[in-house]
Design a protein around this motif. Structure first.
Motif, PDB file in Angstrom:
ATOM      1  N   SER A  22       0.862  -1.180   0.000  1.00  0.00           N
ATOM      2  CA  SER A  22       0.000   0.000   0.000  1.00  0.00           C
ATOM      3  C   SER A  22       0.898   1.229   0.000  1.00  0.00           C
ATOM      4  O   SER A  22       1.665   1.441   0.941  1.00  0.00           O
ATOM      5  CB  SER A  22      -0.903   0.000   1.240  1.00  0.00           C
ATOM      6  OG  SER A  22      -1.604   1.223   1.356  1.00  0.00           O
ATOM      7  N   LEU A  24       1.425   5.467  -0.626  1.00  0.00           N
ATOM      8  CA  LEU A  24       0.845   6.812  -0.683  1.00  0.00           C
ATOM      9  C   LEU A  24       1.895   7.786  -1.183  1.00  0.00           C
ATOM     10  O   LEU A  24       3.002   7.850  -0.634  1.00  0.00           O
ATOM     11  CB  LEU A  24       0.350   7.252   0.695  1.00  0.00           C
ATOM     12  CG  LEU A  24      -0.028   8.740   0.831  1.00  0.00           C
ATOM     13  CD1 LEU A  24      -1.133   9.125  -0.148  1.00  0.00           C
ATOM     14  CD2 LEU A  24      -0.433   9.065   2.266  1.00  0.00           C
ATOM     15  N   GLU A  81      -6.732   3.829   4.045  1.00  0.00           N
ATOM     16  CA  GLU A  81      -6.662   2.573   4.800  1.00  0.00           C
ATOM     17  C   GLU A  81      -7.879   1.700   4.545  1.00  0.00           C
ATOM     18  O   GLU A  81      -7.768   0.469   4.470  1.00  0.00           O
ATOM     19  CB  GLU A  81      -6.522   2.884   6.290  1.00  0.00           C
ATOM     20  CG  GLU A  81      -5.147   3.432   6.651  1.00  0.00           C
ATOM     21  CD  GLU A  81      -5.079   4.053   8.031  1.00  0.00           C
ATOM     22  OE1 GLU A  81      -3.959   4.268   8.511  1.00  0.00           O
ATOM     23  OE2 GLU A  81      -6.151   4.316   8.625  1.00  0.00           O
ATOM     24  N   VAL A  87      -0.903   2.259   5.132  1.00  0.00           N
ATOM     25  CA  VAL A  87       0.148   2.710   4.223  1.00  0.00           C
ATOM     26  C   VAL A  87       1.473   2.080   4.657  1.00  0.00           C
ATOM     27  O   VAL A  87       1.899   2.208   5.809  1.00  0.00           O
ATOM     28  CB  VAL A  87       0.258   4.249   4.229  1.00  0.00           C
ATOM     29  CG1 VAL A  87       1.483   4.712   3.453  1.00  0.00           C
ATOM     30  CG2 VAL A  87      -1.016   4.867   3.671  1.00  0.00           C
ATOM     31  N   LEU A  90       5.411   5.397   2.186  1.00  0.00           N
ATOM     32  CA  LEU A  90       5.001   6.801   2.112  1.00  0.00           C
ATOM     33  C   LEU A  90       6.055   7.579   1.343  1.00  0.00           C
ATOM     34  O   LEU A  90       7.234   7.564   1.715  1.00  0.00           O
ATOM     35  CB  LEU A  90       4.857   7.397   3.509  1.00  0.00           C
ATOM     36  CG  LEU A  90       4.675   8.919   3.562  1.00  0.00           C
ATOM     37  CD1 LEU A  90       3.346   9.334   2.934  1.00  0.00           C
ATOM     38  CD2 LEU A  90       4.787   9.437   4.993  1.00  0.00           C
ATOM     39  N   ALA A 128       1.634   8.081   9.356  1.00  0.00           N
ATOM     40  CA  ALA A 128       1.939   6.788   8.733  1.00  0.00           C
ATOM     41  C   ALA A 128       2.702   5.861   9.666  1.00  0.00           C
ATOM     42  O   ALA A 128       2.612   4.632   9.530  1.00  0.00           O
ATOM     43  CB  ALA A 128       2.745   7.007   7.460  1.00  0.00           C
TER      44      ALA A 128
END
Length: 252
Positions: A22, A24, A81, A87, A90, A128
């Motif tokens: 995941s 971001l 989320e 996340v 990052l 995060a």
């Protein structure tokens, strides 16, 4: 399918058998941020971007967020989320400029740049980190600038904000490294984007004369470095600043 099965058959796996994360990317609607988001999405990761305006790339979750607003940051993370899980990578890329000579720079010019580039990066990193600690994995990558190393007339606010990212990253590296979290900085030089395309030819020629490689960088030069730091191969690199500037900032 077991992990062993996945390692034997990656023909339909865009991550090449690597763990899909995941991701971001803040400020991901244009320029370097957009290119970073596109690269992660193409590699098969679950990618979200935040921006105050603009559209996210295809296949990427776009979330409206002004990172100078703590409430909006919290709401953005909650939305991401719910869609992608916590996340894990990052990329703090969002930034602005308010260039002018120091004698003309207002307190507002200073504060807006610091609030976005430095405090905004702190805010998203802080949000995060807690899930990363629980998951015992995390990659935090701050996008700085060669200006943070060299300085630049008319950019006292911008240079200060970008230089501050290194201290932030190294402090984070010491705080959370034992939890499998790395924190690093990438410092791009002059990169060909929509913004640099608007510069006068003689100005670009002057920049090229200062760069040992004799050319501006491409967004791919930056995205490749980001992808490397986010991956398993960079798991023993933390607190580092990697220049992607054609040699412009050598020795700084």
């Amino acid at each position: 399918m077991t992990d062993a099965d996945q390692s034997q058959d990656n023909s339909t796996d865009p991550t090449g058998g690597a763990t899909a994360r995941s991701v971001l990317v803040t400020g991901g609607s244009r320029g370097i941020g957009r290119a970073i988001a596109e690269r992660f999405a193409a590699a098969g990761h679950r990618v979200a971007t935040t921006s105050r305006s603009g559209e996210a790339p295809a296949g990427v979750l776009g979330v409206r967020c002004d990172i100078t607003d703590a409430g909006q940051v919290e709401a953005a993370f909650t939305q991401i989320e719910e869609a992608h899980g916590p996340v894990e990578v990052l990329v703090a890329n969002a930034g602005i400029t308010k260039d002018t000579l120091v004698l003309r720079m207002t307190d507002e010019d200073w504060q807006q740049v610091i609030d976005t580039n430095l405090t905004g990066s702190f805010r998203v990193a802080k949000r995060a980190v807690r899930p990363m600690i629980r998951g015992r994995f995390g990659r935090i990558i701050f996008i700085s600038s060669v200006v943070g190393l060299l300085g630049s007339a008319g950019q006292v606010n911008y240079a200060a904000s970008k230089a501050g990212l290194l201290g932030m990253a190294r402090s984070l590296a010491r705080e959370v490294g034992s939890r499998g979290i790395t924190a690093n900085v990438i410092a791009p030089g002059f990169i060909e984007t929509d913004m640099t395309a608007e510069l006068a030819d003689d100005l670009v020629a002057g920049y090229k004369k200062q760069i040992p490689l004799g050319r501006l960088g491409a967004t791919e030069d930056v995205t490749a470095a980001v992808e490397f730091l986010a991956g398993d191969a960079a798991g023993y690199i933390t607190g580092a600043q990697i220049p992607v500037d054609g040699g412009l900032g050598m020795g700084h």
